[in-house]
Scaffold this active site. Sequence first.
Site, PDB file in Angstrom:
ATOM      1  N   THR A  67       0.919  -1.130   0.000  1.00  0.00           N
ATOM      2  CA  THR A  67       0.000   0.000   0.000  1.00  0.00           C
ATOM      3  C   THR A  67       0.948   1.166   0.000  1.00  0.00           C
ATOM      4  O   THR A  67       2.158   0.970   0.028  1.00  0.00           O
ATOM      5  CB  THR A  67      -0.869  -0.117   1.280  1.00  0.00           C
ATOM      6  OG1 THR A  67      -1.622  -1.309   1.191  1.00  0.00           O
ATOM      7  CG2 THR A  67      -1.774   1.040   1.526  1.00  0.00           C
ATOM      8  N   THR A 106      -4.043   2.185  -2.071  1.00  0.00           N
ATOM      9  CA  THR A 106      -3.518   0.844  -2.286  1.00  0.00           C
ATOM     10  C   THR A 106      -4.156   0.129  -3.466  1.00  0.00           C
ATOM     11  O   THR A 106      -5.256   0.477  -3.895  1.00  0.00           O
ATOM     12  CB  THR A 106      -3.770  -0.007  -1.008  1.00  0.00           C
ATOM     13  OG1 THR A 106      -3.139  -1.268  -1.140  1.00  0.00           O
ATOM     14  CG2 THR A 106      -5.246  -0.235  -0.744  1.00  0.00           C
ATOM     15  N   ASN A 163      -4.003  -3.174  -2.810  1.00  0.00           N
ATOM     16  CA  ASN A 163      -3.990  -4.302  -1.885  1.00  0.00           C
ATOM     17  C   ASN A 163      -2.647  -5.011  -1.974  1.00  0.00           C
ATOM     18  O   ASN A 163      -1.669  -4.511  -1.456  1.00  0.00           O
ATOM     19  CB  ASN A 163      -5.171  -5.259  -2.080  1.00  0.00           C
ATOM     20  CG  ASN A 163      -5.267  -6.233  -0.903  1.00  0.00           C
ATOM     21  OD1 ASN A 163      -4.739  -5.946   0.160  1.00  0.00           O
ATOM     22  ND2 ASN A 163      -5.909  -7.364  -1.091  1.00  0.00           N
ATOM     23  N   ASP A 165      -9.790  -8.403   0.646  1.00  0.00           N
ATOM     24  CA  ASP A 165      -9.901  -7.831   1.997  1.00  0.00           C
ATOM     25  C   ASP A 165     -11.275  -8.094   2.630  1.00  0.00           C
ATOM     26  O   ASP A 165     -11.488  -7.788   3.802  1.00  0.00           O
ATOM     27  CB  ASP A 165      -9.607  -6.325   1.979  1.00  0.00           C
ATOM     28  CG  ASP A 165      -8.132  -6.036   2.246  1.00  0.00           C
ATOM     29  OD1 ASP A 165      -7.399  -6.966   2.620  1.00  0.00           O
ATOM     30  OD2 ASP A 165      -7.711  -4.880   2.081  1.00  0.00           O
ATOM     31  N   SER A 197     -10.648  -2.396   5.937  1.00  0.00           N
ATOM     32  CA  SER A 197      -9.256  -2.042   5.647  1.00  0.00           C
ATOM     33  C   SER A 197      -8.469  -1.861   6.936  1.00  0.00           C
ATOM     34  O   SER A 197      -9.029  -1.554   7.983  1.00  0.00           O
ATOM     35  CB  SER A 197      -9.231  -0.734   4.861  1.00  0.00           C
ATOM     36  OG  SER A 197      -7.902  -0.279   4.713  1.00  0.00           O
ATOM     37  N   SER A 198      -7.156  -2.029   6.838  1.00  0.00           N
ATOM     38  CA  SER A 198      -6.280  -1.696   7.966  1.00  0.00           C
ATOM     39  C   SER A 198      -5.623  -0.333   7.768  1.00  0.00           C
ATOM     40  O   SER A 198      -4.881   0.126   8.649  1.00  0.00           O
ATOM     41  CB  SER A 198      -5.176  -2.747   8.100  1.00  0.00           C
ATOM     42  OG  SER A 198      -5.735  -3.988   8.382  1.00  0.00           O
ATOM     43  N   GLY A 241       1.181  -1.725   4.579  1.00  0.00           N
ATOM     44  CA  GLY A 241       1.621  -2.932   5.299  1.00  0.00           C
ATOM     45  C   GLY A 241       0.517  -3.863   5.740  1.00  0.00           C
ATOM     46  O   GLY A 241       0.706  -4.600   6.709  1.00  0.00           O
ATOM     47  N   GLY A 242      -0.644  -3.838   5.051  1.00  0.00           N
ATOM     48  CA  GLY A 242      -1.712  -4.788   5.379  1.00  0.00           C
ATOM     49  C   GLY A 242      -2.108  -4.673   6.843  1.00  0.00           C
ATOM     50  O   GLY A 242      -2.149  -3.583   7.417  1.00  0.00           O
TER      51      GLY A 242
END
Length: 551
Positions: free
Chosen positions: A363, A381, A383, A405, A434-435, A455-456
């Site tokens: 991202t 992002t 993803n 996601d 989402s993170s 970074g997910g």
Amino acid sequence: MKALLTLLLTSSLFAHEPVRARKAMVVAQEPIATDVGVDILKRGGNAYDAAVAVAFALAVTYPTAGNIGGGGFALIRTASGETNFIDFREKAPAGATRDMYLDKDGKPTRDSVSGWRAVGVPGTVRGLELMHKKYGKLKWADLVKPSVGLAKNGFELSYSVARGLKSAERQLGGFPESKRLYLNNGAFYDAGYRLRLPELARTLDRIAKRGPNEFYEGQTAKLLADGMAKNGGLVTLEDLKAYQAKERKPLMGKYHGHDIIASPPPSSGGIGMIQMMGVLDRLDYAKAGMGSAKLAHALAETMRRYYADRSQFLGDPDFVKVPVATLTSPAYVAQRAATITDRATPSSEIQHGPVPAEESTETTQISIVDKDGNALSLTYTLNGGYGSGVTAPGLGFLLNNEMDDFSVKPGSPNMYGAVGGQANAIAPGKRMLSSMTPTIVTKDGKLLLVIGAPGGTRIITGVMQAILNVIDFKLNIQDAIDAPRLHHQWQPDRLYLERGWSPDTAEILRKMGHTVETGAGGVSNVHGILVEDRWLQGAPDGRSNGKAAGY
Ligand code: GLY
């Protein structure tokens, strides 16, 4: 004396100065894009103009995550103190169904990760449009123009971008247009090669001249929908026409005298940050000292409890009732903290808390402060690195694989190993959880910190640790970001320690009952700006090839 000793100790541990500037600062994950942003600021643009230009530039120079084929979030705090959150997260196409990625035996396929069916309706161009309409000063066309020039005339590939493209052979090589454009038809590109992307230049030129509608209703939309129809993708012209970016109210938290302006759902970051900071405060975690096993244990136990909640309760607030107030309330935080002992609690023994029934790691991050004090933290992002791997013929840009996601199958892990529940199940028109966690911190009403990360699922824990390093350990912003981090996300039950934690600490943590994993991989790439003593201090993560620059 104590302060001096702390200073000496921390400066011997980490000793990297941030980039300093008096007026304005841009931090982005790719140096050419940072320079585009600084140029816009010098030409009279504000932070939001610069962000639009940087985001379009990254869509050319940073193909792993820079995009117009993906989505993201922008957190805004203007010089007057107004805050806003622009949600341009992708949406599931109208034709999406809950079990669309399960085979006949009910097992998840790879279709949510790779190929045309993995693509959610892109939101980036609408998000940038909304931000620009509300807050920008310069003309739209002038902000898109630099990216047109980069795509048309080419840009020199850095070692890191060239290496990234080469390592994406598996993801990109199966799609002819991606292979031709981004892998040099399988011959790859060397660092120093001038990469030209003529199809992308034409797409961006149309978006510059005809405006954002070109992406959603014009020739670009038609070519994209055609490509989808021919290749089994789900995104239609109607999906593109219907896509809207959305303004949401940022979440507000407090930590040790600071105000945390955080990302609301469909980001899972703001709730996480506020809940986890509350738990850590109750544990008085900082007393144990940086690098200690006791501190790592407190962080890990706090994190695993939040990720259990995340998996149960979080999803698109337009579709499910997310119990934001409960999950961040002092009473709930106290309950969570009270279950933490000096032994690791196996994740199998942790469920989400008692909440009433409501409710590549690739991202990229842009942080900007302008000369008037307008601030922006934007994370967007595709993803996974290079998203779905698909480049739509004739358009030159990569498409996201954001559908992964969603919880493709409740209880089954996604590409980040995160487990989700019904709240994040697929539904037509829904946004996937989402993170991404763009965050802004103020103190006494004044801007202090603008920060975020790719970074997910490691984004939330990475950004939080960098903020804690500034607030609790008084590190300068570069050292706060570069210090070794850790991550725990409940499932899998594994405490990940980055390189830099001592083997002794890892051993003590094992004895406390943690399953410890160590490695060279990073816990996100945090990029931030700190405002202090009338200086802007910019810090790209030392784990990345990012750049901070200002004037
Ligand atoms: N695709 C990563 C995230 O949104 O969390």
